[in-house]
Design an enzyme around this catalytic site. Structure first.
Site, PDB file in Angstrom:
ATOM      1  N   ALA A  85      -9.144   5.726   4.188  1.00 32.60           N
ATOM      2  CA  ALA A  85      -8.695   6.903   5.021  1.00 32.60           C
ATOM      3  C   ALA A  85     -10.075   7.650   5.337  1.00 32.60           C
ATOM      4  CB  ALA A  85      -7.561   7.477   4.683  1.00 32.60           C
ATOM      5  N   GLY A  86     -10.239   8.136   6.230  1.00 28.34           N
ATOM      6  CA  GLY A  86     -11.281   9.073   6.611  1.00 28.34           C
ATOM      7  C   GLY A  86     -12.764   8.530   7.256  1.00 28.34           C
ATOM      8  N   GLY A 134      -7.508   9.382   9.710  1.00 29.65           N
ATOM      9  CA  GLY A 134      -7.772   9.668  11.068  1.00 29.65           C
ATOM     10  C   GLY A 134      -8.896  10.612  11.303  1.00 29.65           C
ATOM     11  N   ASN A 186      -8.972   2.189  10.108  1.00 28.18           N
ATOM     12  CA  ASN A 186      -8.125   1.916  11.142  1.00 28.18           C
ATOM     13  C   ASN A 186      -8.712   2.363  12.415  1.00 28.18           C
ATOM     14  OD1 ASN A 186      -6.062   1.229  13.215  1.00 28.18           O
ATOM     15  ND2 ASN A 186      -4.395   1.649  11.626  1.00 28.18           N
ATOM     16  N   THR A 187      -8.722   3.897  12.442  1.00 28.11           N
ATOM     17  CA  THR A 187      -8.727   4.612  13.682  1.00 28.11           C
ATOM     18  C   THR A 187     -10.033   4.361  14.261  1.00 28.11           C
ATOM     19  OG1 THR A 187      -7.351   6.322  12.849  1.00 28.11           O
ATOM     20  CG2 THR A 187      -8.599   7.024  14.733  1.00 28.11           C
ATOM     21  N   LYS A 202       0.770  -1.109  -0.053  1.00 27.53           N
ATOM     22  CA  LYS A 202      -0.164  -0.075   0.128  1.00 27.53           C
ATOM     23  C   LYS A 202       1.050   1.202  -0.060  1.00 27.53           C
ATOM     24  CE  LYS A 202      -2.860   2.757   2.792  1.00 27.53           C
ATOM     25  NZ  LYS A 202      -3.175   3.091   4.063  1.00 27.53           N
TER      26      LYS A 202
END
Lengths: 268, 253
Positions: free
Chosen positions: B179-180, B152, B201-202, B91
């Protein structure tokens, strides 16, 4: 730091529950345990982190930081206060503990271990504990006499929490990073920048301070990040303290005593 | 198909910031994820203790170049990843701005070209820009990973129109929203829009209960994908009765 409630943000309940007694234990056995609580702050743009932290922890109340720490007056609109927490200087505490034990007639010896062995050597015991890994932490110490903070400050940051702990005479510890690595090398430039920038966010006076020491260390950690007592061959291992050495040592020591007391023929 | 690999489940899970490796493993399990991402830049060769735990999960590892700001750093990190994990998957992140973590599209295309030529299967973290997407395809990428919002930030799909245009512009290219994403509803929305997978992830790692949140995202992504395949009804401006108005029985007064 003796911060069982703050650690509860990411640690399981057992750390919060058993860590609470650590404040009393250290205060009863070493001098200079400062019981002034922890003030948790966030930069205005990370204000959401403060709400999340409040949801993830207990033992706190919302405060106006100005009232607690006039030195940062006007810089933070609100904060979380964990009144029951405390801090100490780890090195001073260990020195005091050793003196106390010596005075009580306990012998300290160097050289190879013999007799009933209890191994508390942290990451050095990795060969015997296959699931023990290192989590690298970096910190620095500042001499910033212009800054007059009286208690532990925890600044929330999207990547890792930063603690600023007063150590008396204008000295402050700023720490600590968390990196999944067993690299024991010196502090990285990135860590210095991140820690100092966090300190500067709390009080610009830190920028005028002198950096006294920097340290990088390895936290011995099991997969659940909880300390444990293990039997491997004839050795008892007390390990996996992770971030919670001072917080969990009193509880682990009591566990160890009860393990040893159950051993038959434990005679010397 | 992601470089010849068919995935049954379409949640890809990041592995940073969990309370412990044990919680991470439980979250991976609860999410049914088949692909997990791992960062290397900061941990370096010394991170083997943590990496061993990830490899034990049985998931396909998608190493990433998170934290790289230049072509050279990203290429070096990709090579290290291939050596450590024995996978050609990478990635590719080349960050242009430390504060927004916005990708640097120019360096990204350059790094992608080098890595594709070197036999890597590149998953580039990009914006919804169509021209950058075309350049990445031309460089050899067979998957694109547009952002939903800055890393994040939990803002969800910040440019719905742009992402719709991207889906329409690259009908044959697997597109992964990366992301986001902050809430399962946002992940579901991405799947309903026809994206092929969601990487996050977050939102899971920093949930008060990461394992339960992993399950919630997994269910949302499954539901969104199913809805897309089932054919969503178009929105209408006016009401449309679901039972006919005419020909109803008249009740006697």
């Amino acid at each position: 730091m003796l911060a069982p409630y703050c650690e509860g943000e990411s640690a399981p309940e057992v750390i919060v529950a058993r860590g609470q007694s650590a404040v009393d234990w250290w205060a009863a056995h070493v001098p200079d345990v400062t019981r002034r609580g922890t003030l948790v702050l966030a930069a205005p743009r990370d204000a959401g982190e403060l709400d999340r932290f409040a949801r993830a922890t207990r033992g706190h109340g919302w405060v106006t930081p100005d009232a607690l720490e006039p030195a940062i007056s006007g810089r933070f609109a609100r904060g979380l206060f964990f009144a029951a927490e405390a801090h100490l200087d780890p090195r001073a505490a260990l020195t005091a503990l050793r003196m106390r034990l010596l005075a009580a007639g306990v012998a300290f010896r160097d050289g190879p271990a013999r007799g009933r062995v209890v191994d508390c050597t942290g990451i050095a015991a990795r060969a015997a504990l296959s699931d023990l890994r290192a989590v690298r932490g970096e910190m620095l110490e500042l001499h910033a006499p212009d800054v007059t903070l009286t208690r532990s400050i925890r600044l929330l940051h999207p990547r890792f929490p930063v603690y600023i702990v007063p150590r008396g005479a204008g000295r402050y510890m700023v720490g600590a990073t968390m990196v999944e690595s067993d690299d024991a090398g010196g502090i990285t430039a990135r860590a210095v920048m991140e820690l100092l920038s966090a300190a500067y966010t709390v009080h610009p006076g830190f920028a005028e301070g002198e950096v006294i020491t920097t340290t990088a260390g390895l936290r011995p950690s099991f997969p659940n990040n909880l300390p444990a007592i293990r039997h491997v061959d004839d050795v008892i291992h007390v390990n996996g303290m992770y971030r919670h050495g001072f917080l969990m040592a009193p509880a682990l020591a009591l566990d160890l005593v009860s393990v040893l007391a159950k051993e038959p023929a434990h005679a010397h | 198909m992601f470089y010849g690999i068919d995935l049954n489940t379409r949640l890809m899970l990041g592995t940073a910031q969990y309370p412990s490796p044990e919680v991470l493993r439980a979250a991976i399990s609860a999410s049914d994820a088949e692909v997990i991402t791992v960062s290397l830049r900061r941990e370096g060769p010394g991170g083997s203790g943590f990496r061993d735990i990830l490899q034990d999960s049985g998931c396909r590892i998608l190493p990433n170049t998170a934290g790289c700001h230049t072509v050279r750093e990203a290429v070096t990190t990709a090579h290290m990843a291939r050596e450590l994990f024995g996978t050609p998957w990478i990635k590719l992140e080349v960050i242009g701005h430390a504060d927004t973590l916005q990708p640097d599209p120019f360096a990204l295309v350059e790094a992608a070209r080098i890595l594709c030529a070197d036999g890597f299967d590149v998953f580039p973290y990009t914006t919804e820009d169509l021209i950058v997407g075309e350049k990445l395809i031309e460089a050899g990428c067979r998957v694109l990973m547009p952002w939903g919002a800055p890393i994040g930030s939990g803002q969800g799909l910040r440019n719905i129109g742009g992402l719709r245009a991207m889906r329409a512009h690259f009908p044959q290219v697997p597109l992964v929203i990366d992301a986001g994403i902050g809430a399962p509803s946002q992940a579901m929305q991405a799947m309903e829009m026809g994206f092929d997978a969601v990487l996050l992830n977050t939102a899971v790692a920093k949930a008060l209960d990461p394992v339960a949140m992993a399950r919630a995202f997994s269910d949302a992504i499954t539901a969104g994908r199913l809805a897309r395949e089932a054919g969503l009804m178009p929105a209408r401006d006016m009401a449309h009765a679901s039972t006919p108005v005419f020909g109803m029985a008249e009740l006697l007064a």
